[in-house]
Enzyme design. Structure first.
Site, PDB file in Angstrom:
ATOM      1  N   LYS A  42      38.523  49.555  33.700  1.00 43.90           N
ATOM      2  CA  LYS A  42      39.572  48.599  34.643  1.00 43.90           C
ATOM      3  C   LYS A  42      40.586  49.458  35.740  1.00 43.90           C
ATOM      4  CE  LYS A  42      38.150  45.442  33.811  1.00 43.90           C
ATOM      5  NZ  LYS A  42      36.587  45.363  34.011  1.00 43.90           N
ATOM      6  N   HIS A  97      33.298  56.749  32.920  1.00 49.79           N
ATOM      7  CA  HIS A  97      34.258  57.074  32.419  1.00 49.79           C
ATOM      8  C   HIS A  97      34.010  57.586  31.001  1.00 49.79           C
ATOM      9  CE1 HIS A  97      34.971  53.094  33.824  1.00 49.79           C
ATOM     10  NE2 HIS A  97      34.173  52.031  33.394  1.00 49.79           N
ATOM     11  N   SER A 127      44.013  44.094  32.770  1.00 51.36           N
ATOM     12  CA  SER A 127      42.632  43.824  33.308  1.00 51.36           C
ATOM     13  C   SER A 127      41.379  43.630  32.232  1.00 51.36           C
ATOM     14  CB  SER A 127      42.270  44.784  34.714  1.00 51.36           C
ATOM     15  OG  SER A 127      41.241  44.029  34.412  1.00 51.36           O
TER      16      SER A 127
HETATM   17  S1  PPS Z   1      35.066  48.876  34.866  1.00 48.70           S
HETATM   18  O1  PPS Z   1      34.629  47.640  33.728  1.00 48.70           O
HETATM   19  O2  PPS Z   1      35.938  49.760  34.210  1.00 48.70           O
HETATM   20  O3  PPS Z   1      33.905  48.585  35.706  1.00 48.70           O
HETATM   21  O4  PPS Z   1      36.442  47.542  35.776  1.00 48.70           O
HETATM   22  P1  PPS Z   1      37.043  48.321  37.249  1.00 48.70           P
HETATM   23  O5  PPS Z   1      36.182  48.182  38.112  1.00 48.70           O
HETATM   24  O6  PPS Z   1      37.454  49.719  36.504  1.00 48.70           O
HETATM   25  O7  PPS Z   1      38.206  47.839  36.914  1.00 48.70           O
HETATM   26  C1  PPS Z   1      37.962  46.082  37.330  1.00 48.70           C
HETATM   27  C2  PPS Z   1      39.589  46.114  38.002  1.00 48.70           C
HETATM   28  O8  PPS Z   1      39.270  46.417  39.291  1.00 48.70           O
HETATM   29  C3  PPS Z   1      39.601  45.501  39.744  1.00 48.70           C
HETATM   30  N1  PPS Z   1      38.927  45.164  41.973  1.00 48.70           N
HETATM   31  C4  PPS Z   1      39.757  45.269  42.823  1.00 48.70           C
HETATM   32  N2  PPS Z   1      41.140  45.206  43.220  1.00 48.70           N
HETATM   33  C5  PPS Z   1      41.446  45.263  44.350  1.00 48.70           C
HETATM   34  N3  PPS Z   1      41.085  45.209  45.705  1.00 48.70           N
HETATM   35  C6  PPS Z   1      39.564  45.249  44.804  1.00 48.70           C
HETATM   36  N4  PPS Z   1      38.524  45.285  46.148  1.00 48.70           N
HETATM   37  C7  PPS Z   1      38.754  45.113  43.516  1.00 48.70           C
HETATM   38  N5  PPS Z   1      37.835  45.310  43.151  1.00 48.70           N
HETATM   39  C8  PPS Z   1      37.694  45.529  41.912  1.00 48.70           C
HETATM   40  C9  PPS Z   1      39.634  43.797  39.589  1.00 48.70           C
HETATM   41  O9  PPS Z   1      39.611  42.912  39.918  1.00 48.70           O
HETATM   42  C10 PPS Z   1      39.675  44.385  38.177  1.00 48.70           C
HETATM   43  O10 PPS Z   1      40.758  43.988  38.003  1.00 48.70           O
HETATM   44  P2  PPS Z   1      41.879  42.994  37.492  1.00 48.70           P
HETATM   45  O11 PPS Z   1      43.609  42.837  36.963  1.00 48.70           O
HETATM   46  O12 PPS Z   1      41.024  42.134  36.322  1.00 48.70           O
HETATM   47  O13 PPS Z   1      41.763  41.822  38.004  1.00 48.70           O
END
Ligand code: PPS
Length: 289
Positions: A42, A97, A127
């Site tokens: 996340k 991860h 998140s």
């Molecule tokens: S995972 O399950 O570990 O692969 O998740 P991960 O991709 O690391 O994290 C998901 C969060 O990243 C946000 N996200 C973004 N934020 C800003 N801009 C872009 N382009 C973007 N893409 C993914 C996603 O919305 C999740 O955060 P939260 O706070 O839940 O919205």
């Protein structure tokens, strides 16, 4: 119990990993041009997957329009979409991860590159809280207090956030590694794309940079089914509700809507205790910058 055995046990219980593969990773052959995105869950994994794959495909989806981001930059340790992924032509792009002590020793050759993305842990926890209630493979949780305990104790996929970040940071000299911060990417996506491409020694034209930035915004990724995991969650992982999305909010400071004053103060104390001597910068809210 050895650290890695504990990690594997925890992950076998809660998600789809291949324990044999992980336990025998030491001699896994790393190629000099392999690139790994490494994150605590996340923290911006899918976002960086999108940026990385766009950099390698010259800002476009050239001939890979039908491939999802997960197929272009597969997960190293999870058994999802893994058909023959290790034998891909170079350069191989992976995301993971894994804690520093579980990755293949070959990554220490310092030729293969790692992009480590970190995010302020209150937003990571927020998140993660929503994600745990969204997907059927994770244990649902009633309220933030319960989740906060689990998160701080490290009883979640990824184990303890503090150990993950500290471990990678303290061993950074063993690897060719670039630390990226989610909040900085949010503040200035263009500079972040340039920083990543510079690290990878990939020269981009102005046109490529524009195309990458445009396609890596939250709005664009949310509306592009190949760039978000909505279909994968729905048809391959399983969702508890149709309401939630993998790309949920994508903001900085959402924790303020979920933590009480007391929980926040408790979190701060634990953070300070655990992050002593780690000089990495953190941004908790973009408005307070
Ligand atoms: S995972 O399950 O570990 O692969 O998740 P991960 O991709 O690391 O994290 C998901 C969060 O990243 C946000 N996200 C973004 N934020 C800003 N801009 C872009 N382009 C973007 N893409 C993914 C996603 O919305 C999740 O955060 P939260 O706070 O839940 O919205």
């Amino acid at each position: 119990m050895q650290l890695y055995q504990k990690w594997i046990l925890l992950h076998q219980l809660t998600c789809n990993i291949d324990a044999d593969f992980l336990e025998n990773l030491d001699d896994f052959e790393i190629r000099d041009d392999d690139v790994f995105i490494i994150t605590y869950p996340k923290s911006g994994t899918i976002w960086t997957q999108q940026i990385l794959s766009l950099i390698y495909f010259e800002g476009h989806r050239n001939r890979t329009e039908d491939l999802s981001t997960l197929d272009r930059v597969p997960f190293f340790e999870y058994n999802i979409r893994k058909t023959d992924f290790l034998n891909r032509p170079s350069p191989r792009l992976f995301c993971s991860h894994l804690p520093y002590y579980l990755v293949p020793k070959g990554l220490k050759s310092k030729k293969a590159k790692i992009i480590y993305v970190y995010r302020n842990p209150k937003d990571v926890m927020t998140s993660y809280f929503h994600f745990s209630n969204l997907v059927v493979t994770l244990e649902a949780v009633n309220n933030m207090e319960h989740f906060m305990k689990r998160f701080l104790d490290g009883n979640v996929v990824g184990s303890r956030w503090f150990d993950h970040l500290r471990g990678w940071y303290e061993h950074r000299h063993d690897f060719s590694i670039l630390f990226m911060m989610y909040e900085e990417m949010k503040k200035d996506l263009r500079s972040s794309v340039l920083k990543i491409s510079h690290f990878l020694e990939k020269e981009l034209s102005e046109e490529d940079v524009e195309a990458i930035v445009k396609q890596a915004t939250f709005q664009n990724m949310k509306s592009d089914p190949k760039a978000n995991y909505d279909e994968i969650l729905k048809y391959e992982v399983g969702k508890r509700t149709d309401e939630g999305h993998f790309l949920r909010k994508g903001t900085v400071g959402d924790w303020k809507h979920h933590l009480s004053v007391e929980q926040n103060e408790r979190f701060d104390k634990i953070f300070q205790r655990n992050m002593k001597n780690v000089p990495l910068k953190f941004i908790w809210d973009l408005n307070e910058e």
